[in-house]
Design a protein around this motif. Sequence first.
Motif, PDB file in Angstrom:
ATOM      1  N   SER A  99      -0.292  -3.115  -4.949  1.00  0.00           N
ATOM      2  CA  SER A  99       0.489  -1.922  -5.268  1.00  0.00           C
ATOM      3  C   SER A  99      -0.148  -1.070  -6.369  1.00  0.00           C
ATOM      4  O   SER A  99       0.333   0.028  -6.656  1.00  0.00           O
ATOM      5  CB  SER A  99       1.908  -2.319  -5.692  1.00  0.00           C
ATOM      6  OG  SER A  99       1.866  -3.127  -6.856  1.00  0.00           O
ATOM      7  N   LEU A 148       0.841  -1.203   0.000  1.00  0.00           N
ATOM      8  CA  LEU A 148       0.000   0.000   0.000  1.00  0.00           C
ATOM      9  C   LEU A 148       0.875   1.250   0.000  1.00  0.00           C
ATOM     10  O   LEU A 148       0.511   2.275  -0.582  1.00  0.00           O
ATOM     11  CB  LEU A 148      -0.932   0.000   1.219  1.00  0.00           C
ATOM     12  CG  LEU A 148      -2.114  -0.967   1.155  1.00  0.00           C
ATOM     13  CD1 LEU A 148      -2.837  -1.023   2.500  1.00  0.00           C
ATOM     14  CD2 LEU A 148      -3.099  -0.568   0.052  1.00  0.00           C
ATOM     15  N   ALA A 164       1.777   1.939  -3.361  1.00  0.00           N
ATOM     16  CA  ALA A 164       0.629   2.524  -4.072  1.00  0.00           C
ATOM     17  C   ALA A 164       0.392   3.984  -3.694  1.00  0.00           C
ATOM     18  O   ALA A 164      -0.481   4.637  -4.273  1.00  0.00           O
ATOM     19  CB  ALA A 164      -0.629   1.707  -3.796  1.00  0.00           C
ATOM     20  N   ALA A 197      -2.625   3.064   5.563  1.00  0.00           N
ATOM     21  CA  ALA A 197      -2.475   1.622   5.375  1.00  0.00           C
ATOM     22  C   ALA A 197      -3.115   0.860   6.533  1.00  0.00           C
ATOM     23  O   ALA A 197      -3.795  -0.157   6.325  1.00  0.00           O
ATOM     24  CB  ALA A 197      -0.994   1.254   5.254  1.00  0.00           C
ATOM     25  N   PHE A 225       0.037   5.198  -0.197  1.00  0.00           N
ATOM     26  CA  PHE A 225      -0.665   5.412   1.075  1.00  0.00           C
ATOM     27  C   PHE A 225       0.351   5.509   2.207  1.00  0.00           C
ATOM     28  O   PHE A 225       1.350   4.783   2.226  1.00  0.00           O
ATOM     29  CB  PHE A 225      -1.640   4.258   1.344  1.00  0.00           C
ATOM     30  CG  PHE A 225      -2.756   4.146   0.339  1.00  0.00           C
ATOM     31  CD1 PHE A 225      -3.955   4.807   0.528  1.00  0.00           C
ATOM     32  CD2 PHE A 225      -2.591   3.388  -0.817  1.00  0.00           C
ATOM     33  CE1 PHE A 225      -4.981   4.706  -0.402  1.00  0.00           C
ATOM     34  CE2 PHE A 225      -3.607   3.278  -1.750  1.00  0.00           C
ATOM     35  CZ  PHE A 225      -4.803   3.947  -1.545  1.00  0.00           C
ATOM     36  N   ASN A 229      -5.584  -1.243  -4.689  1.00  0.00           N
ATOM     37  CA  ASN A 229      -5.065  -1.183  -3.316  1.00  0.00           C
ATOM     38  C   ASN A 229      -5.476  -2.422  -2.493  1.00  0.00           C
ATOM     39  O   ASN A 229      -5.181  -3.541  -2.882  1.00  0.00           O
ATOM     40  CB  ASN A 229      -5.414   0.153  -2.633  1.00  0.00           C
ATOM     41  CG  ASN A 229      -6.879   0.495  -2.611  1.00  0.00           C
ATOM     42  OD1 ASN A 229      -7.656  -0.043  -1.836  1.00  0.00           O
ATOM     43  ND2 ASN A 229      -7.282   1.435  -3.480  1.00  0.00           N
ATOM     44  N   PRO A 272      -2.718   1.481  -7.374  1.00  0.00           N
ATOM     45  CA  PRO A 272      -3.531   2.433  -6.602  1.00  0.00           C
ATOM     46  C   PRO A 272      -5.040   2.222  -6.750  1.00  0.00           C
ATOM     47  O   PRO A 272      -5.785   2.349  -5.777  1.00  0.00           O
ATOM     48  CB  PRO A 272      -3.101   3.797  -7.156  1.00  0.00           C
ATOM     49  CG  PRO A 272      -1.707   3.570  -7.641  1.00  0.00           C
ATOM     50  CD  PRO A 272      -1.684   2.167  -8.182  1.00  0.00           C
TER      51      PRO A 272
END
Length: 535
Positions: free
Chosen positions: A413, A265, A268, A275, A270, A418, A415
């Motif tokens: 990963s 995450l 991605a 997370a 976060f 997620n 976005p």
Amino acid sequence: MSKKSYLKGAAILGVGAILAKFLGIFFKIPLARYIGDIGLGLYAYPYPIYNFFLAISVIGLPVAISKLVSERVAVGNFREAHRVFKVALNLLIIFGTVSSLILFGFSKVIIKVLNWHPDTYYALLGIAFAPFFVSVMSAFRGYFQGLQIMTPTAISQLIESFARVIIGLGLTIFLVKAYGIPQAAGGASFGATAGAMAGSAFLILLYTRKSKFFHRRIRQSPKGKSEATGKIIHGLLKIAIPASIASVVTSLMGIIDTAMVPARLGVAGFNIDQAAALFGQMSQKAQTLVNVPLTLSIALSTSLVPAISEAVALRDRKEVQNRIELGIRTVLLIALPSAIGLSFLADPIINLLFGAGEQGGEILAILSYSVVFVMLTTTLQSMLQGLGKVIIPIKNLLIGAIFKVGINFFLVSIPALNIRGAAIGTIIGYGIAAFLNYRAVKRYTRIKMDIMQTIIKPIIAVLAMGITVLLVYQFLSPILGNSLSTLVAILLGALIYFIMLLLIGGITTEEMALMPGGRKLTPILTKIGILRRKR
């Protein structure tokens, strides 16, 4: 044990497990409102590692106890059945003590190695001593289950859940006001320890009160040379170690999520708190709801191991096939409507239980389909254990876990996906394990499943149910609001599913016996010709 006794045992365990899970849900609802999604994430992080230690210390041995006890009871040897229990109890006390000391003494090391949020420390301490009491509780549950006495397990589950709710929630409310969210998450986590203490106390008291009955059965058993303690330990570990490894693999899936998902995450985009919040939504909202129907598969599996073991010991191949076929059909009758219902009404259910505007519905809509494959994997695994094929489900689950790791790594990963990537990984991982387990069961038992009865008819009924819940909710929500509309849709959906099964002959008297009030309805429905017996 007769088929009637087997079904009754599964039904008792199922009802107890479902009631216990509902208590768990009503624990999570106020918990979410007091500590929020971030607090839920802190509370959730330690559970996979806790389950990992339980898998090593207590998961396999209760299965082994019930199997070995049921085999000895089947031939009237209650003396040796009781010796199995005493030896296993001592083993479980040792394993539980070691597990608790490791969790307590190495808590900070575990957090550092798995790269958890630092504030997870309090939740890990709160749950540290639960394995010891769960170990004691599991020994008594395994003994009673091996004797085909399922009620103590069901009652102890309720007591365990009730104590967990009262003490865990009470500490949460006190600590969040006095200290803060991290400490409150620790108080909530201690609820599991308190529940295990209460459940253990009940089972010990019940065993003490029934000691005269047990000793009378022992005296009535034929006297002979007792099995050596080493031989009993070898027999227990021979079954327990493979069963524990299977549970360890399952726990590793959870540990993988706690270590990998927050990190992916981060890739991605976060941050650490976001997370934790997303992980809390998946594990403590969506997964909590998914776990409700899963408890029925656990109850069914618990009853299946001694039931199939007994039939194998008596060399009754036909009865082995009958119990396996009934177990698979029953699982699908429960799993399919559970998955569709949770998916189609994901957002309304989350808002009903956790409050308007709460997040987690999108995750639940995907994760709900894992119900089918997790239930099948668990049930088929128990069937293989009952058949003595304990290594095969471990290999199959490990293959599924490998696929889950790869899918998590890539999808989480992204976005746009997620945390939903982890849900997809769970579905595919368990789907592969379920398929491989079924192939193994079919190879060793030569069962010939009725595809129309087992799959096609339940799918027809569940599609009718799904359409019903969608239309009813969409029609009523502008008039009655979310909460009442959701409840009405669920009730009508369940009714339509049941009626459709009856109309198309998708349920038999054997499956009906597992439903609440099923034994009273069976004669009536059979008499009017809308319920049939298995051919």
